[in-house]
Scaffold this active site. Sequence first.
Site, PDB file in Angstrom:
ATOM      1  N   CYS A  30      73.889  40.375  45.013  1.00  0.00           N
ATOM      2  CA  CYS A  30      72.875  39.497  44.420  1.00  0.00           C
ATOM      3  C   CYS A  30      71.586  40.284  44.118  1.00  0.00           C
ATOM      4  O   CYS A  30      71.591  41.129  43.243  1.00  0.00           O
ATOM      5  CB  CYS A  30      72.623  38.283  45.308  1.00  0.00           C
ATOM      6  SG  CYS A  30      71.764  36.938  44.442  1.00  0.00           S
ATOM      7  N   HIS A  78      77.786  36.050  46.752  1.00  0.00           N
ATOM      8  CA  HIS A  78      77.566  36.016  48.192  1.00  0.00           C
ATOM      9  C   HIS A  78      78.891  35.685  48.859  1.00  0.00           C
ATOM     10  O   HIS A  78      79.702  34.928  48.324  1.00  0.00           O
ATOM     11  CB  HIS A  78      76.530  34.949  48.562  1.00  0.00           C
ATOM     12  CG  HIS A  78      75.141  35.303  48.161  1.00  0.00           C
ATOM     13  ND1 HIS A  78      74.453  36.359  48.716  1.00  0.00           N
ATOM     14  CD2 HIS A  78      74.302  34.735  47.268  1.00  0.00           C
ATOM     15  CE1 HIS A  78      73.242  36.423  48.186  1.00  0.00           C
ATOM     16  NE2 HIS A  78      73.133  35.464  47.289  1.00  0.00           N
TER      17      HIS A  78
END
Length: 499
Positions: free
Chosen positions: A326, A436
Amino acid sequence: MIQGTSSNAGKSVVVAALCRIFAKRGFRVAPFKSQNMSLNSYTTNENAEIAMAQVLQAEAAGVEPSYNMNPILLKPKEDFISQVIVHGKPAGDMNFYHYQNNFREEAIKAISNSLEALKDDYDIIIIEGAGSPAEINMLDKDLANMQIARMADADVILVADIDRGGVFASIAGTFSLLPEIDRNRIKGIIINKFRGNLDILMPGIKQIENIVGVPVLGVLPYDDSLKLPEEDSASLTEHKYNQDGKIKIGVIRLPRISNFTDIDPLEYEPDISIKLIEMSGEIGDVDAIIIPGTRNSVGDMIALRESGLADQIKELSSKIPIFGICGGYQLMGTKIIDVNFQESKHGSVEGLGLLDVQTIFGENDKIITQSHGKINGKGMFEALNGEDMDGYELHEGLTFLGDSEPLMDMIDGCGNNTESSFDGAVNGLTSGTYFHGIFHNFHFRRFFTDYLRSKKGLKKLGFINDDFEDMKKFSIDRLAEIVVDNVDMEFFEKRIAKK
């Protein structure tokens, strides 16, 4: 409701234990935390963002996590500024004054609506407080402790951490600072993280019961075998990672590190040690580097460069795997473009330049989605081609590829940007993703660690024995056993029967 004498007293784990205990007894149980400040969050199947602690508690209860279990999530972004998440969606970036004075009524409404929704669907709601209920400068602004107990008409159990010392003073101090109407809600005390001889503690327990007029329901022993996700970055300082593994993975502790639970599964891989690399430290001798998520990509890129770690990472990139998740993935690109100052006051910055990608802020709403993809079979992941990947996305920037290959083909979710059909990027040993939870995919994790094992001349383990999932299930069940064995459960049963 479970409140604590301080942060990190053990509220979250006691709630998780009670969720598991009563779920096993046939009740439909829901956790609830009205307002949580945390940088560890998760995307529910409603495509809503909530704190990871409530996800663990929902798992303990055997129910699907929902935004109603954490209606307000505060994610610190810059000094005194947090992104406010309401019912799983961003409501804006706010400073403390604005949030408390201009947004408070809306927050209370959201909390009340969620609590009522849970009441309709569950037999028991176990509420978690935040910090301490006795912050006397904040009693009139409370949105997480006694005001919520009043709203729910809930009895309160106070959890106190003996491991820090001063446990009896913290209990007595909490009682003495609370208004009588709130003090009367506290029906019992649990002392947590005890190491030693209980007989020596008993005289103090009897005295504190006389002082506050409330029984100590139990003393929970400290158990090193428990392995559960940490709730916030402060707990990273206290976390003891295994240092005896033959393979060392360095994890950069960015100033605004977020969703560091992404690395949890790696801790349970045989032969693996985690080295948390502070911004003031040196990377040293590691076999791979992970750059985790961050709540402020621009600010953390600047900090990474000023610390000297950026140069060290670039120097190692031709020798060992570098993997970004991310915000960490955004940092690995050539540039982070933020002309509208959405991410920080610094605007646009140059990235590490490890991947030929650019990230642009300000052109989309926050991406909050559960996602699914397939490994594209490029770079070091060639042998994993076609492998299914599950994860969840929480990002505001959109990323565009240059010459780097995509890591995954997307099936569900967003990925790099709203117009692409792929996620992440890979270039040889260097790669990144918006997913994630990617290391929660057992085959991906084991492939990654087996690659490191082979480079060290160690035997590959192959795709057997998912130690992380086994340990998490064991820890939740063991936690419940500890509470049943050491706490007066009849106290809870009688009060539930009355309700």
